[in-house]
Write an enzyme that holds these catalytic residues in place. Structure first.
Site, PDB file in Angstrom:
ATOM      1  CG  ASP A   1     -19.072  50.294 -11.601  1.00 19.36           C
ATOM      2  OD1 ASP A   1     -19.784  50.791 -12.501  1.00 19.36           O
ATOM      3  OD2 ASP A   1     -18.721  50.931 -10.597  1.00 19.36           O
TER       4      ASP A   1
ATOM      5  CG  HIS B   1     -25.284  48.720 -20.107  1.00 17.25           C
ATOM      6  ND1 HIS B   1     -24.560  48.695 -18.935  1.00 17.25           N
ATOM      7  CD2 HIS B   1     -25.971  49.890 -20.089  1.00 17.25           C
ATOM      8  CE1 HIS B   1     -24.804  49.795 -18.252  1.00 17.25           C
ATOM      9  NE2 HIS B   1     -25.646  50.541 -18.925  1.00 17.25           N
TER      10      HIS B   1
ATOM     11  CG  LEU C   1     -21.825  23.883 -12.044  1.00 20.29           C
ATOM     12  CD1 LEU C   1     -21.095  24.186 -13.348  1.00 20.29           C
ATOM     13  CD2 LEU C   1     -20.820  23.765 -10.893  1.00 20.29           C
TER      14      LEU C   1
HETATM   15  C1  FPP Z   1     -22.709  49.212 -14.066  1.00 23.37           C
HETATM   16  O1  FPP Z   1     -21.873  49.949 -14.937  1.00 23.37           O
HETATM   17  C2  FPP Z   1     -23.407  48.191 -14.838  1.00 23.37           C
HETATM   18  C3  FPP Z   1     -24.758  48.007 -14.856  1.00 23.37           C
HETATM   19  C4  FPP Z   1     -25.690  48.837 -14.081  1.00 23.37           C
HETATM   20  C5  FPP Z   1     -25.370  46.987 -15.718  1.00 23.37           C
HETATM   21  C6  FPP Z   1     -24.650  45.669 -15.734  1.00 23.37           C
HETATM   22  C7  FPP Z   1     -25.190  44.856 -16.828  1.00 23.37           C
HETATM   23  C8  FPP Z   1     -24.465  44.050 -17.644  1.00 23.37           C
HETATM   24  C9  FPP Z   1     -23.028  43.799 -17.484  1.00 23.37           C
HETATM   25  C10 FPP Z   1     -25.088  43.329 -18.759  1.00 23.37           C
HETATM   26  C11 FPP Z   1     -26.345  42.678 -18.422  1.00 23.37           C
HETATM   27  C12 FPP Z   1     -26.222  41.244 -18.159  1.00 23.37           C
HETATM   28  C13 FPP Z   1     -27.300  40.510 -17.889  1.00 23.37           C
HETATM   29  C14 FPP Z   1     -27.189  39.071 -17.657  1.00 23.37           C
HETATM   30  C15 FPP Z   1     -28.625  41.112 -17.785  1.00 23.37           C
HETATM   31  P1  FPP Z   1     -22.178  51.484 -15.211  1.00 23.37           P
HETATM   32  O2  FPP Z   1     -23.070  51.607 -16.354  1.00 23.37           O
HETATM   33  O3  FPP Z   1     -22.696  52.135 -13.944  1.00 23.37           O
HETATM   34  O4  FPP Z   1     -20.753  52.019 -15.543  1.00 23.37           O
HETATM   35  P2  FPP Z   1     -20.210  53.500 -15.322  1.00 23.37           P
HETATM   36  O5  FPP Z   1     -20.005  53.647 -13.832  1.00 23.37           O
HETATM   37  O6  FPP Z   1     -18.941  53.500 -16.072  1.00 23.37           O
HETATM   38  O7  FPP Z   1     -21.216  54.459 -15.870  1.00 23.37           O
END
Ligand code: FPP
Length: 234
Positions: free
Chosen positions: A22, A39, A129
């Site tokens: 997050d 992201h 793994l």
């Molecule tokens: C939450 O942070 C994150 C996500 C919904 C996306 C997570 C994705 C990645 C880390 C990269 C993708 C990796 C792969 C392997 C597909 P947020 O955007 O909700 O953060 P915020 O709360 O600060 O807005």
């Protein structure tokens, strides 16, 4: 200065770590950049952290990459996360010792992406793994899916916990020992609801793109200070 990896010993008490990655959006906002930039940086952290988990000998890693609720985000942002998954699948071919498992409902994704996800799962299924990537995943939906599979198989008697566990997307993995959530939020957000019954939780204010090897070691050190008695007395 070069980052010097601190040696940290991991044993069989910690065989599975899961991450709620997050804070990508906030990381980007702090830099006046679009959320998809966060992201992209988050995807780099993901690869680094998975690599360090492997180096430490952790056998199973699970990441929450896209939830069933994330479709409500702007299309541009959703597309950028799908694109990150797609490009990671290309790079994943290089990981010789890793089994890839996608947790969630693939059926709403594009045909080509679905095929590539399924063939990666097939081609890597005998490896030691495991990297579980939760994509279009929801914990409640997963339990409903398991129940429907059991009904579909003609379950006429009452079902056991073992029956349900065996029909979850994670059937090939042990339950997570440790669940890490970044960015200061202290909730489970529909992640591994069944599997987290006895998991330890580690919450940190660090935003996911800043979560590196050092932060991973902190989480692991915290895990080893916990006393787990699984409802018993020790
Ligand atoms: C939450 O942070 C994150 C996500 C919904 C996306 C997570 C994705 C990645 C880390 C990269 C993708 C990796 C792969 C392997 C597909 P947020 O955007 O909700 O953060 P915020 O709360 O600060 O807005």
């Amino acid at each position: 200065m070069l980052f010097k990896k601190k040696e940290i010993h991991v044993d069989s008490r910690l065989s599975h770590i899961a991450f709620i990655m997050d804070g990508n959006g906030r990381w980007a906002k702090k830099r006046a950049m679009p959320r998809k930039f966060g992201h992209r940086q988050g995807a780099k952290s993901f690869e680094r952290v998975v690599c360090e988990c492997k180096r430490l000998g952790i056998k199973t890693v699970t990441v929450y990459a896209f939830s069933t609720e994330n479709w409500s985000r702007p299309k541009d942002e959703v597309d950028s996360i799908i694109e990150l998954l797609s490009s990671y699948i290309d790079r994943a071919q290089k990981e010789k010792d890793t089994r890839f498992v996608f947790l969630g409902d693939k059926s709403v994704l594009g045909d080509d992406l679905q095929k590539r996800m399924t063939s990666l799962e097939e081609e890597t299924k005998d490896r030691p793994l495991t990297l579980n990537i939760a994509f279009n995943y929801g914990g409640r939906a997963e339990i409903v899916h398991a129940c429907n599979e059991l009904i579909g198989q003609g379950a006429k008697r009452s079902v056991s916990e073992k029956d349900i566990s065996e029909h979850l997307y994670t059937s090939a993995s042990p339950d997570p020992d440790l669940i890490v959530r970044t960015a200061g939020e202290c909730r489970i957000s529909n992640f591994l609801l069944w599997q987290s019954a006895y998991s330890e939780f580690y919450f940190t204010d660090v935003l996911w793109p800043d979560f590196d090897e050092k932060e991973l070691h902190r989480a692991i050190e915290s895990f080893y200070k916990r006393k787990r008695n699984f409802g018993g007395v020790t």
